[in-house]
Scaffold this motif. Structure first.
Motif, PDB file in Angstrom:
ATOM      1  N   MET A 126      -9.882   5.063  -6.835  1.00 15.74           N
ATOM      2  CA  MET A 126     -10.357   5.141  -5.477  1.00 15.74           C
ATOM      3  C   MET A 126     -10.668   6.602  -5.171  1.00 15.74           C
ATOM      4  O   MET A 126      -9.875   7.473  -5.430  1.00 15.74           O
ATOM      5  N   SER A 127     -11.786   6.833  -4.595  1.00 17.31           N
ATOM      6  CA  SER A 127     -12.242   8.194  -4.324  1.00 17.31           C
ATOM      7  C   SER A 127     -11.504   8.814  -3.148  1.00 17.31           C
ATOM      8  O   SER A 127     -11.288   8.175  -2.126  1.00 17.31           O
ATOM      9  N   ARG A 128     -11.145  10.058  -3.308  1.00 19.70           N
ATOM     10  CA  ARG A 128     -10.499  10.793  -2.221  1.00 19.70           C
ATOM     11  C   ARG A 128     -11.523  11.235  -1.175  1.00 19.70           C
ATOM     12  O   ARG A 128     -11.172  11.767  -0.145  1.00 19.70           O
ATOM     13  N   GLU A 129     -12.811  11.041  -1.467  1.00 20.56           N
ATOM     14  CA  GLU A 129     -13.862  11.421  -0.533  1.00 20.56           C
ATOM     15  C   GLU A 129     -14.023  10.409   0.600  1.00 20.56           C
ATOM     16  O   GLU A 129     -14.687  10.685   1.586  1.00 20.56           O
ATOM     17  N   ILE A 130     -13.442   9.239   0.447  1.00 19.44           N
ATOM     18  CA  ILE A 130     -13.529   8.212   1.482  1.00 19.44           C
ATOM     19  C   ILE A 130     -12.526   8.546   2.573  1.00 19.44           C
ATOM     20  O   ILE A 130     -11.337   8.722   2.292  1.00 19.44           O
ATOM     21  N   LYS A 144       2.700  -6.715   5.380  1.00 27.46           N
ATOM     22  CA  LYS A 144       2.783  -5.431   4.674  1.00 27.46           C
ATOM     23  C   LYS A 144       3.758  -5.522   3.502  1.00 27.46           C
ATOM     24  O   LYS A 144       3.469  -5.035   2.399  1.00 27.46           O
ATOM     25  N   GLN A 145       4.893  -6.144   3.710  1.00 23.16           N
ATOM     26  CA  GLN A 145       5.880  -6.278   2.639  1.00 23.16           C
ATOM     27  C   GLN A 145       5.344  -7.157   1.502  1.00 23.16           C
ATOM     28  O   GLN A 145       5.577  -6.869   0.323  1.00 23.16           O
ATOM     29  N   GLY A 146       4.618  -8.208   1.851  1.00 20.59           N
ATOM     30  CA  GLY A 146       4.023  -9.057   0.829  1.00 20.59           C
ATOM     31  C   GLY A 146       2.975  -8.303   0.006  1.00 20.59           C
ATOM     32  O   GLY A 146       2.914  -8.431  -1.215  1.00 20.59           O
ATOM     33  N   LEU A 147       2.159  -7.498   0.679  1.00 18.47           N
ATOM     34  CA  LEU A 147       1.169  -6.686  -0.026  1.00 18.47           C
ATOM     35  C   LEU A 147       1.837  -5.655  -0.923  1.00 18.47           C
ATOM     36  O   LEU A 147       1.402  -5.427  -2.055  1.00 18.47           O
ATOM     37  N   LYS A 148       2.897  -5.052  -0.419  1.00 21.82           N
ATOM     38  CA  LYS A 148       3.618  -4.055  -1.206  1.00 21.82           C
ATOM     39  C   LYS A 148       4.190  -4.684  -2.474  1.00 21.82           C
ATOM     40  O   LYS A 148       4.056  -4.130  -3.572  1.00 21.82           O
ATOM     41  N   ARG A 149       4.797  -5.852  -2.330  1.00 19.75           N
ATOM     42  CA  ARG A 149       5.382  -6.544  -3.480  1.00 19.75           C
ATOM     43  C   ARG A 149       4.293  -6.917  -4.495  1.00 19.75           C
ATOM     44  O   ARG A 149       4.445  -6.700  -5.697  1.00 19.75           O
ATOM     45  N   LEU A 150       3.184  -7.451  -4.012  1.00 21.12           N
ATOM     46  CA  LEU A 150       2.088  -7.830  -4.895  1.00 21.12           C
ATOM     47  C   LEU A 150       1.499  -6.607  -5.599  1.00 21.12           C
ATOM     48  O   LEU A 150       1.220  -6.651  -6.800  1.00 21.12           O
ATOM     49  N   ALA A 151       1.316  -5.517  -4.876  1.00 19.72           N
ATOM     50  CA  ALA A 151       0.791  -4.282  -5.467  1.00 19.72           C
ATOM     51  C   ALA A 151       1.721  -3.777  -6.562  1.00 19.72           C
ATOM     52  O   ALA A 151       1.257  -3.368  -7.641  1.00 19.72           O
ATOM     53  N   ALA A 186      -5.210   0.134  -3.237  1.00 17.89           N
ATOM     54  CA  ALA A 186      -6.013  -0.515  -4.280  1.00 17.89           C
ATOM     55  C   ALA A 186      -5.877  -2.029  -4.199  1.00 17.89           C
ATOM     56  O   ALA A 186      -6.852  -2.763  -4.402  1.00 17.89           O
ATOM     57  N   GLN A 187      -4.679  -2.520  -3.898  1.00 19.00           N
ATOM     58  CA  GLN A 187      -4.469  -3.964  -3.780  1.00 19.00           C
ATOM     59  C   GLN A 187      -5.247  -4.530  -2.604  1.00 19.00           C
ATOM     60  O   GLN A 187      -5.887  -5.575  -2.719  1.00 19.00           O
ATOM     61  N   LEU A 226      -9.828  -7.595  -0.522  1.00 19.94           N
ATOM     62  CA  LEU A 226     -10.976  -7.653   0.384  1.00 19.94           C
ATOM     63  C   LEU A 226     -12.266  -7.902  -0.386  1.00 19.94           C
ATOM     64  O   LEU A 226     -13.110  -8.705   0.042  1.00 19.94           O
ATOM     65  N   GLU A 227     -12.438  -7.224  -1.519  1.00 22.72           N
ATOM     66  CA  GLU A 227     -13.638  -7.441  -2.339  1.00 22.72           C
ATOM     67  C   GLU A 227     -13.715  -8.901  -2.804  1.00 22.72           C
ATOM     68  O   GLU A 227     -14.781  -9.517  -2.745  1.00 22.72           O
TER      69      GLU A 227
END
Length: 53
Positions: free
Chosen positions: A1-5, A17-24, A33-34, A39-40
């Motif tokens: 992931m670009s730092r320019e974004i 948020k906790q579910g995303l953290k666990r999945l990531a 990134a997750q 989203l993509e």
């Protein structure tokens, strides 16, 4: 992931948020990134479902 974004703040329920953290962690990705990957995938699925190319 670009730092320019530029950063994008996002509020979400703690359980989501906790579910995303666990999945990531399971996928060895950052939470950012997750979220981008999901989203993509979701946008691609929406295009297919609506018949767009």
């Amino acid at each position: 992931m670009s730092r320019e974004i530029p950063p994008f703040g996002l509020r979400m329920p703690d359980n989501l948020k906790q579910g995303l953290k666990r999945l990531a962690e399971e996928r060895r990705r950052s939470m950012n990134a997750q979220i981008v990957t999901m989203l993509e995938s979701g946008l691609a699925a929406e295009k297919v479902a609506s018949g767009q190319n």
